[in-house]
Design a protein around this motif. Structure first.
Motif, short mmCIF file in Angstrom:
data_model
loop_
_atom_site.label_atom_id
_atom_site.label_comp_id
_atom_site.label_asym_id
_atom_site.label_seq_id
_atom_site.Cartn_x
_atom_site.Cartn_y
_atom_site.Cartn_z
N THR A 79 30.33 38.94 31.64
CA THR A 79 31.26 39.04 32.64
C THR A 79 30.49 39.10 33.96
OG1 THR A 79 32.92 39.80 31.59
CG2 THR A 79 33.07 39.94 33.82
N GLN A 80 30.47 38.12 35.21
CA GLN A 80 30.22 38.30 36.24
C GLN A 80 31.28 38.35 37.32
OE1 GLN A 80 26.68 37.58 37.24
NE2 GLN A 80 27.61 38.77 39.02
N GLU A 81 30.91 39.53 38.22
CA GLU A 81 31.83 39.69 39.28
C GLU A 81 31.41 38.93 40.47
OE1 GLU A 81 34.39 41.88 38.77
OE2 GLU A 81 33.98 42.59 36.77
N GLN B 81 41.20 40.69 40.92
CA GLN B 81 40.78 41.94 40.97
C GLN B 81 41.32 43.09 40.21
OE1 GLN B 81 40.73 42.24 45.20
NE2 GLN B 81 42.98 42.76 45.52
N ASP B 82 42.54 42.97 39.74
CA ASP B 82 43.28 43.68 39.03
C ASP B 82 43.19 43.51 37.51
OD1 ASP B 82 44.19 45.14 41.40
OD2 ASP B 82 45.59 43.50 41.64
N HIS C 187 38.61 36.82 50.63
CA HIS C 187 38.34 38.45 50.71
C HIS C 187 39.10 39.15 49.63
CE1 HIS C 187 38.11 37.72 55.52
NE2 HIS C 187 36.83 37.49 54.64
N HIS C 188 39.01 38.53 48.51
CA HIS C 188 39.40 39.20 47.05
C HIS C 188 38.16 39.16 46.17
CE1 HIS C 188 43.46 39.07 49.05
NE2 HIS C 188 43.99 40.02 48.05
N SER C 189 38.22 40.15 45.27
CA SER C 189 37.20 39.93 44.52
C SER C 189 37.88 39.24 42.97
CB SER C 189 36.62 41.49 44.04
OG SER C 189 37.92 42.27 43.53
N TYR C 190 37.15 39.00 42.36
CA TYR C 190 37.45 38.02 40.95
C TYR C 190 36.22 38.32 39.98
CZ TYR C 190 35.26 34.17 42.62
OH TYR C 190 33.99 33.24 43.17
N SER C 191 36.52 37.93 38.74
CA SER C 191 35.58 37.84 37.61
C SER C 191 35.46 36.50 36.66
CB SER C 191 35.54 39.11 36.71
OG SER C 191 36.66 39.18 35.92
#
Length: 254
Positions: free
Chosen positions: A7-9, A99-100, A73-77
């Motif tokens: 997994t890469q963030e 991100q959740d 401006h959100h994180s994801y993986s």
């Protein structure tokens, strides 16, 4: 023990966004390639190991289905795992999560190992025996199918590949083809719709200086009978009469 998945963030900056303030499909495919490369390196079947036998991986097919895309401006993986590993190719899957931790979409890919001198498929049975696989892990999108050349095109333009289109294998980068296909759409269409699914078959290599024809069947960019809210487009990148790439995408309302 080799890790069965990887997994890469990511964090999506404004500079990485498209006009709709989301991750472009072309960038997603680039990250898919990067994540696959990193996992392959970690389990001992990456480019460095294949290069010992004068071999390399090339991407053959991609099938993507997205419910939505990462937002600015959100994180994801992105998580990847190998579904199968055969004599000449490997099937590798991905899930993109917000991100959740909620799935945004899934990806299936097929990678072929070729010899860098002959450009023919290379036997990787010895590596396949030790590669960690997870065939029971769900990837809830259909298996990748073979695309066919449309019976006609409604839009055609020429393009000559330049320096920035070429990758380390010295052929045209897979992401470049994706961008050329998506560029057949207009901005207003993508403001109102998002790319729900995208299938692409890489059939023949292209190289620096070659001129190709980018063709699309734009009369299919209308609501389908099965789902009036969904639109489709078929595309191809041709060298003379030889298809280098075939693609199909569907658009769904935002």
């Amino acid at each position: 023990m080799a890790q069965i998945d990887f997994t890469q963030e990511y964090w999506l900056t404004a500079a990485q966004c498209n006009a709709q303030r989301e991750l472009p499909l072309s960038s997603l495919i680039r990250q898919i390639i990067d994540v696959a490369t990193e996992h392959a390196n970690r389990i001992g079947v990456g480019a460095a190991r294949l290069a010992e036998d004068d071999n390399t991986w090339v991407l053959s097919r991609i099938s993507i289905v997205m419910d939505s895309y990462p937002r600015m401006h959100h994180s994801y993986s992105i998580t990847t795992w190998i579904e199968s590993f055969a004599r000449f190719f490997s099937e590798r899957n991905f899930v993109i999560r917000d991100q959740d931790g909620n799935p945004l979409g899934y990806v299936r890919t097929v990678w072929i190992c070729i010899n860098r001198t002959t450009h023919r498929p290379a036997d990787i049975s010895a590596l396949a025996a030790d590669a960690p696989k997870d065939p029971q892990r769900p990837c809830p999108i259909p298996a990748i199918g073979k695309l066919h050349l449309p019976d006609h095109f409604d839009s055609q333009r020429e393009y000559t590949f330049r320096v920035c289109d070429i990758d380390f294998n010295r052929h045209v980068n897979a992401v470049v083809y994706t961008s050329l296909i998506i560029d057949q759409l207009d901005l207003d269409t993508l403001d109102r719709h998002f790319i729900r699914s995208f299938d692409i078959n890489y059939q023949h290599e292209s190289f620096f200086g070659e001129t190709v024809t980018i063709a699309s069947q734009t009369d299919n960019l209308t609501p389908s009978q099965e789902s009036p809210a969904v639109m489709t487009l078929s595309g191809a990148i041709m060298r003379d009469t030889t298809p280098c790439v075939l693609a199909r995408l569907t658009l769904a309302p935002r």
